[in-house]
Design a protein around this motif. Structure first.
Motif, mmCIF file in Angstrom:
data_model
loop_
_atom_site.group_PDB
_atom_site.id
_atom_site.type_symbol
_atom_site.label_atom_id
_atom_site.label_comp_id
_atom_site.label_asym_id
_atom_site.label_seq_id
_atom_site.Cartn_x
_atom_site.Cartn_y
_atom_site.Cartn_z
ATOM 1 N N GLY A 162 40.148 -1.202 -10.646
ATOM 2 C CA GLY A 162 41.570 -1.332 -10.935
ATOM 3 C C GLY A 162 41.863 -1.105 -12.402
ATOM 4 O O GLY A 162 42.984 -1.261 -12.853
ATOM 5 N N SER A 163 40.833 -0.707 -13.161
ATOM 6 C CA SER A 163 41.063 -0.457 -14.574
ATOM 7 C C SER A 163 41.848 0.840 -14.739
ATOM 8 O O SER A 163 41.972 1.629 -13.813
ATOM 9 N N LYS A 164 42.316 1.046 -15.931
ATOM 10 C CA LYS A 164 43.211 2.185 -16.135
ATOM 11 C C LYS A 164 42.451 3.504 -15.956
ATOM 12 O O LYS A 164 41.250 3.579 -16.191
ATOM 13 N N MET A 165 43.172 4.508 -15.504
ATOM 14 C CA MET A 165 42.563 5.806 -15.256
ATOM 15 C C MET A 165 41.994 6.382 -16.536
ATOM 16 O O MET A 165 42.634 6.369 -17.578
ATOM 17 N N ASN A 166 40.786 6.882 -16.461
ATOM 18 C CA ASN A 166 40.153 7.475 -17.619
ATOM 19 C C ASN A 166 39.844 8.932 -17.332
ATOM 20 O O ASN A 166 39.708 9.329 -16.186
ATOM 21 N N SER A 167 39.688 9.699 -18.375
ATOM 22 C CA SER A 167 39.318 11.089 -18.161
ATOM 23 C C SER A 167 37.850 11.132 -17.753
ATOM 24 O O SER A 167 37.076 10.216 -18.034
ATOM 25 N N ALA A 168 37.495 12.209 -17.072
ATOM 26 C CA ALA A 168 36.128 12.353 -16.575
ATOM 27 C C ALA A 168 35.140 12.320 -17.734
ATOM 28 O O ALA A 168 34.078 11.717 -17.648
ATOM 29 N N ARG A 169 35.535 12.960 -18.833
ATOM 30 C CA ARG A 169 34.652 13.021 -19.993
ATOM 31 C C ARG A 169 34.377 11.617 -20.541
ATOM 32 O O ARG A 169 33.231 11.247 -20.773
ATOM 33 N N LYS B 59 35.992 12.134 -6.629
ATOM 34 C CA LYS B 59 36.943 12.800 -7.502
ATOM 35 C C LYS B 59 36.297 12.973 -8.876
ATOM 36 O O LYS B 59 35.794 12.014 -9.455
ATOM 37 N N LEU B 60 36.281 14.205 -9.354
ATOM 38 C CA LEU B 60 35.672 14.459 -10.656
ATOM 39 C C LEU B 60 36.716 14.359 -11.762
ATOM 40 O O LEU B 60 36.600 13.574 -12.677
ATOM 41 N N PHE B 61 37.745 15.180 -11.667
ATOM 42 C CA PHE B 61 38.791 15.148 -12.684
ATOM 43 C C PHE B 61 40.030 15.858 -12.169
ATOM 44 O O PHE B 61 39.997 16.495 -11.114
ATOM 45 N N ASP B 62 41.088 15.731 -12.935
ATOM 46 C CA ASP B 62 42.329 16.376 -12.553
ATOM 47 C C ASP B 62 42.500 17.670 -13.352
ATOM 48 O O ASP B 62 41.964 17.792 -14.453
ATOM 49 N N ALA B 63 43.234 18.600 -12.779
ATOM 50 C CA ALA B 63 43.401 19.913 -13.423
ATOM 51 C C ALA B 63 43.933 19.773 -14.846
ATOM 52 O O ALA B 63 43.602 20.580 -15.717
ATOM 53 N N ASP B 64 44.747 18.737 -15.096
ATOM 54 C CA ASP B 64 45.318 18.633 -16.450
ATOM 55 C C ASP B 64 44.310 18.148 -17.495
ATOM 56 O O ASP B 64 44.624 18.070 -18.677
ATOM 57 N N GLU B 65 43.086 17.838 -17.042
ATOM 58 C CA GLU B 65 42.043 17.475 -18.012
ATOM 59 C C GLU B 65 41.293 18.701 -18.538
ATOM 60 O O GLU B 65 40.462 18.602 -19.436
ATOM 61 N N ILE B 66 41.600 19.855 -17.936
ATOM 62 C CA ILE B 66 40.901 21.083 -18.346
ATOM 63 C C ILE B 66 41.540 21.621 -19.623
ATOM 64 O O ILE B 66 42.762 21.653 -19.755
#
Lengths: 230, 135
Positions: A162-169, B59-66
């Motif tokens: 439930g933590s805030k969305m983070n970027s994949a990186r 889910k890996l990432f969203d398109a806006d992270e590219i």
């Protein structure tokens, strides 16, 4: 247009929002109906084929019986001729002619049935393939919709904690850091374990008198006593 | 539906796995079970079933992270790497990039365990692979 290209068109058209149907609900109903219909026709064709095959076996059996009978009567005709009874021989020959006609009819039926059976088998195979195609297409639609729904759920419920969305990186970096930490902890733990088992071992060795330890004082005393006694 | 998936997943023997994980039904979605892998909770594995498939998605990432203008090259890298990734493939739904694997719905618990384990490690590999193209 095939179902697959319909799905692709729908996806490219942006039908990826939650709840948006990939293909018309009507089409899904039609597909289900087509599957039922094709299955029924396959079942019917299979029963029909079984009937035809049974019929063919019947005609075949009859044909064999007839040719046996023809051979039998040919024997009689020869015997009649041997006895010089031309009239009897002619009568037998007429019987043979009748039997031959009947044989021809039966053989014709066998050939015709075999052709029909071959055609029916082809039809059955085609129908079965059609059922499989319909089923595969229906599955394609259902799978796409299911996956779509899942994906929609994923974007609203990304992290389990439930933590805030983070970027994949960022997530990867954090995981890597955590893994490093775990490895470090593991290495430290191993060192600690080695040390503790090491000291443990030394204590045991000392206790059994193999290495220096509590036994040493006794040894010295013994040596001193030996010196004194000299 | 999630009950059936859960029952299937609960048969997976944790002792045979190199990862630790917990199962939890996704809140508000009855069709999905989430596998939360210890130390990589950020990338839960989402499992759903269809008539004859078990689909596991991360889910890996969203398109806006590219990064800008990096998409083509990234796609190229993903397609080229697809075959090398054991059991998993890249996929995209809407603007969501994902890694997924599909199993027969009749798969044994052992195979499902292997799928989860592989997908978990592939996820980190996959993101590392394209991280240069991400913001």
């Amino acid at each position: 247009m095939s179902i697959f290209s319909k799905i692709v068109t729908a996806i490219r058209g942006g039908a990826s929002e939650a709840g948006e149907a990939i293909v018309d609900a009507n089409l899904v109903r039609i597909m289900d109906q087509e599957i039922r219909d094709s299955k029924a026709s396959v079942e019917k064709a299979r029963r029909g084929l079984a009937d035809l095959m049974a019929e063919e076996v019947g005609y075949q059996r009859k044909a064999t019986e007839l040719s046996d009978k023809i051979s039998e009567y040919e024997g009689y005709a020869v015997q009649a001729l041997d006895k010089g009874d031309e009239t009897l021989a002619l009568e037998v020959a007429e019987k043979i002619a009748d039997l031959s006609n009947e044989l021809e009819y039966n053989q014709g039926a066998v050939t015709q049935l075999n052709n029909t059976i071959a055609t029916q088998k082809n039809f059955l195979k085609t129908s079965e393939r059609k059922v499989k195609d319909f089923e595969r297409e229906a599955k394609m639609v259902k799978t796409t919709e299911n996956v779509q729904k899942t994906s929609a759920a994923l974007s609203t419920n990304f992290t389990a904690t439930g933590s805030k969305m983070n970027s994949a990186r960022e997530s990867l970096d954090r995981i890597k850091a955590r893994q490093r930490q775990n490895e470090d902890r593991l290495i430290a733990g191993e060192k600690l374990a080695a040390e503790s088992t090491g000291s443990n071992l030394e204590a045991k060795l000392a206790a059994s008198g193999i290495t220096e330890g509590s036994g040493k004082a006794g040894d010295i005393l013994a040596k001193l006593k030996a010196k004194q006694n000299k | 539906m999630s009950k059936e998936i859960l029952a299937l997943l609960e048969q997976v023997n944790h002792d045979e796995m190199v990862i630790e994980f917990e199962l939890q039904p996704m809140a508000g979605n009855d069709d999905i079970i989430q596998v939360i892998v210890k130390d990589q909770e950020e990338f839960p594995i989402n499992i759903t079933t269809t008539e004859d498939e078990l689909i596991c998605m991360v889910k890996l990432f969203d398109a806006d992270e590219i990064k800008d203008n990096a998409k083509d090259e990234m796609h190229d890298v993903m397609l080229s790497a697809n075959l090398a990734l054991p059991l998993s493939s890249f996929g995209k739904i809407g603007t969501t990039y994902m890694l997924f694997g599909a199993l027969s719905a009749g798969s044994k618990a052992k195979d499902i365990g292997l799928e989860i384990e592989t997908l978990a490690s592939n996820t980190l590999e996959a993101i590392a692979l394209v991280t240069d193209y991400l913001k």
